[in-house]
Write a protein that holds these residues in place. Sequence first.
Motif, PDB file in Angstrom:
ATOM      1  N   LEU A 285      46.705  10.929 -33.939  1.00 27.30           N
ATOM      2  CA  LEU A 285      47.971  11.684 -33.805  1.00 27.30           C
ATOM      3  C   LEU A 285      47.765  13.160 -34.155  1.00 27.30           C
ATOM      4  CD1 LEU A 285      50.364   9.039 -35.415  1.00 27.30           C
ATOM      5  CD2 LEU A 285      50.441   9.827 -33.033  1.00 27.30           C
ATOM      6  N   GLU A 296      45.346  10.646 -22.826  1.00 23.79           N
ATOM      7  CA  GLU A 296      46.370   9.744 -22.278  1.00 23.79           C
ATOM      8  C   GLU A 296      47.750  10.054 -22.833  1.00 23.79           C
ATOM      9  OE1 GLU A 296      45.745   5.431 -22.476  1.00 23.79           O
ATOM     10  OE2 GLU A 296      43.594   5.892 -22.357  1.00 23.79           O
ATOM     11  N   TYR A 297      47.792  10.579 -24.058  1.00 23.28           N
ATOM     12  CA  TYR A 297      49.089  10.826 -24.703  1.00 23.28           C
ATOM     13  C   TYR A 297      49.386  12.319 -24.838  1.00 23.28           C
ATOM     14  CZ  TYR A 297      48.205   5.976 -25.431  1.00 23.28           C
ATOM     15  OH  TYR A 297      47.908   4.668 -25.194  1.00 23.28           O
ATOM     16  N   GLN A 427      49.192   4.016 -29.312  1.00 22.91           N
ATOM     17  CA  GLN A 427      49.655   3.708 -27.959  1.00 22.91           C
ATOM     18  C   GLN A 427      50.828   4.603 -27.573  1.00 22.91           C
ATOM     19  OE1 GLN A 427      50.459  -0.485 -27.827  1.00 22.91           O
ATOM     20  NE2 GLN A 427      51.116  -0.584 -29.944  1.00 22.91           N
ATOM     21  N   SER A 428      50.972   5.707 -28.332  1.00 19.99           N
ATOM     22  CA  SER A 428      52.021   6.680 -28.038  1.00 19.99           C
ATOM     23  C   SER A 428      51.738   7.912 -28.893  1.00 19.99           C
ATOM     24  CB  SER A 428      53.390   6.101 -28.423  1.00 19.99           C
ATOM     25  OG  SER A 428      54.367   7.121 -28.465  1.00 19.99           O
ATOM     26  N   ALA A 429      52.248   9.053 -28.474  1.00 19.00           N
ATOM     27  CA  ALA A 429      52.129  10.245 -29.313  1.00 19.00           C
ATOM     28  C   ALA A 429      53.230  10.262 -30.371  1.00 19.00           C
ATOM     29  CB  ALA A 429      52.223  11.502 -28.459  1.00 19.00           C
ATOM     30  N   ASN A 430      54.121   9.300 -30.295  1.00 16.91           N
ATOM     31  CA  ASN A 430      55.230   9.202 -31.248  1.00 16.91           C
ATOM     32  C   ASN A 430      54.752   8.440 -32.494  1.00 16.91           C
ATOM     33  OD1 ASN A 430      57.450   8.403 -32.700  1.00 16.91           O
ATOM     34  ND2 ASN A 430      58.672   7.827 -30.906  1.00 16.91           N
TER      35      ASN A 430
END
Length: 569
Positions: A285, A296-297, A427-430
């Motif tokens: 992150l 990808e993110y 699996q997400s930038a969040n």
Amino acid sequence: PSSAYYDFVIVGGGTSGLVVANRLSELNNITVAVIEAGESTLNNFNVSNVMGYSTAFGTQIDWAYQTVNQTYAGGLKQTVRAGKALGGTSTINGMSYTRAEDVQIDNWEAVGNKGWNWKNLFEYYKKSEGFQVPTEDQIADGANYNASYHGMNGPLKVGWPTSMTNSSFFPVLRQTFEKLGVQYNSDANGGKMVGFTVHPDTIDREMNVREDAARAYYWPYEARSNLKIISNTRANKIIWANATQGEAVAVGVEATNAYGTQSIYANKEIILSAGALRSPALLELSGVGNPVILGEYGIPVKVNITTVGENLQDQTNNGLSWEGIDTLTGLATFSILPSVNQLYGNNVTALESYVKSNLITYAKTVSTASNGAVKESDLLEAFNLQYDLIFKSQVPYAEVVFSPGDQSFAVEYWPLLPFSRGSIHIQSANPSVLPAINPNYFMFDQDVEAQVTVAQYIRKALGTAPLNSLVRNEVFPGLDVLPANASSSTWDSWIKANYRTNYHPVGTNSMLPREKGGVVSPELKVYGTKNLRIVDASILPFQLCGHLTSTLYAVAERASDLIKESHLI
Ligand code: FDA
């Protein structure tokens, strides 16, 4: 949005993080903040109750991470428990205190981590430990020790439970396993673990409560005005200085809680201690990791390290049970740690050559599964070391734990050194989205075969005198489900339908030379950064034969000295 400044900011007030927080804040001119997603469990009976193992599972202090579907293990997900609390996973774990095999720690130095060897770490195991010498009653029930292995003055209370499993159980196990060629080991915490042992736990015997990291390393020191715990707060990512050249400089942590998002700044260093399943995600992150995954993110690359989140090593656990004849009460701490020769007897030569001939395949398969992020040659070196540990050094190959109860008799076991390797990635930038965890349980047949052999060995032991006099029929799975002559495919499906993780994930930010795929240096600094370190289970390059916390406390003690030295404080 508010902000605050400290000398050191530690992310994760868990098993390892609280050790570092304690040792740095010993210096009263240094300020330390700890960002912890969970809260205090000082008054949580699910934590303090020494007989309460598993009662905290599924409650708000359990992250209860879900793996992705396990392709090689029947396709289903697994729940991986981890503590979300001040004290981290030490607040919900099984409290077993067993260290490691000396040669395992020496391997850390052999692969290029100068200074990380058994001799050095042994002093830190002792520095962390406040050993409680067993009472006469406890000695009668099997507690035993070698005083030179233990530290008497450290913060972490280690000893046997007030109420141990009573009566004749100890000699019964001892005699049975001696017949099977496994000798009694009076103290497995001196670097030689093989044998039958009655190990201590992380317990405060006088108070009769669990000794977790917060009770040991934080609560007695909570009055320190230079130590700030920021609980119920999730760290999102590292804030970097604006430099475009040279090593990346970490200046703070962005964190979110019920009141909003804030920046917490560090004048000197940031230390990630969020555990093997979260620290790699925090790196990603923050832009440290494999550019393909970050891309990808849409996360800009700060430091390119393709192995962040790779090398995930865990163990698999299964259990059998019998109808017991007596009622045995108290907390059992009886373990058998047999070597591969003790388990396989005459069949060991065939196994040895089978494993040897497969090491290259293992390395290729794992490297391919990582899309080349981990190099085949690095994996092969690691697998060769593991092979040598098992077949040459004869370290324990499995742990078998006996839990006799009220006319029941349960036995759990786990092979200690599986060859399967997995990964963990965002699996997400969040940052509120949990990472994807893929341990690849049973990636290789050999890891299933190890499960079968240990289960058969347990059946043999339960049928051997005098242990056989304590039990009647096998209840689970029972001979109707899994006959004595069950085919290997029957065994295979039983194992995969019933296993659980053994909750010992390590390796996802391995301490190794950078050219061998390391994420952190021997000083535990993230490569390519000036002042970002990691201290938790993610840095262990290889799985251990002991339970993890004793070694993590020792590693965190040594890490604290390294940090102090590097700042000349
Ligand atoms: P640990 O999990 O302790 O700490 C990480 C901390 O970071 C947690 O407090 C977490 O909430 C926090 N955190 C994570 N993400 C964050 C974020 N984004 N922001 C802020 N905070 C964040 N070992 C042993 O020695 N004996 C045993 O009997 C057992 N038994 C056992 C049973 C079970 C059920 C489990 C789950 C585990 C065990 N273990 C064990 C293993 C052992 O307990 C475990 O390996 C260590 O406690 C891990 O210590 P760490 O410091 O790596 O992480």
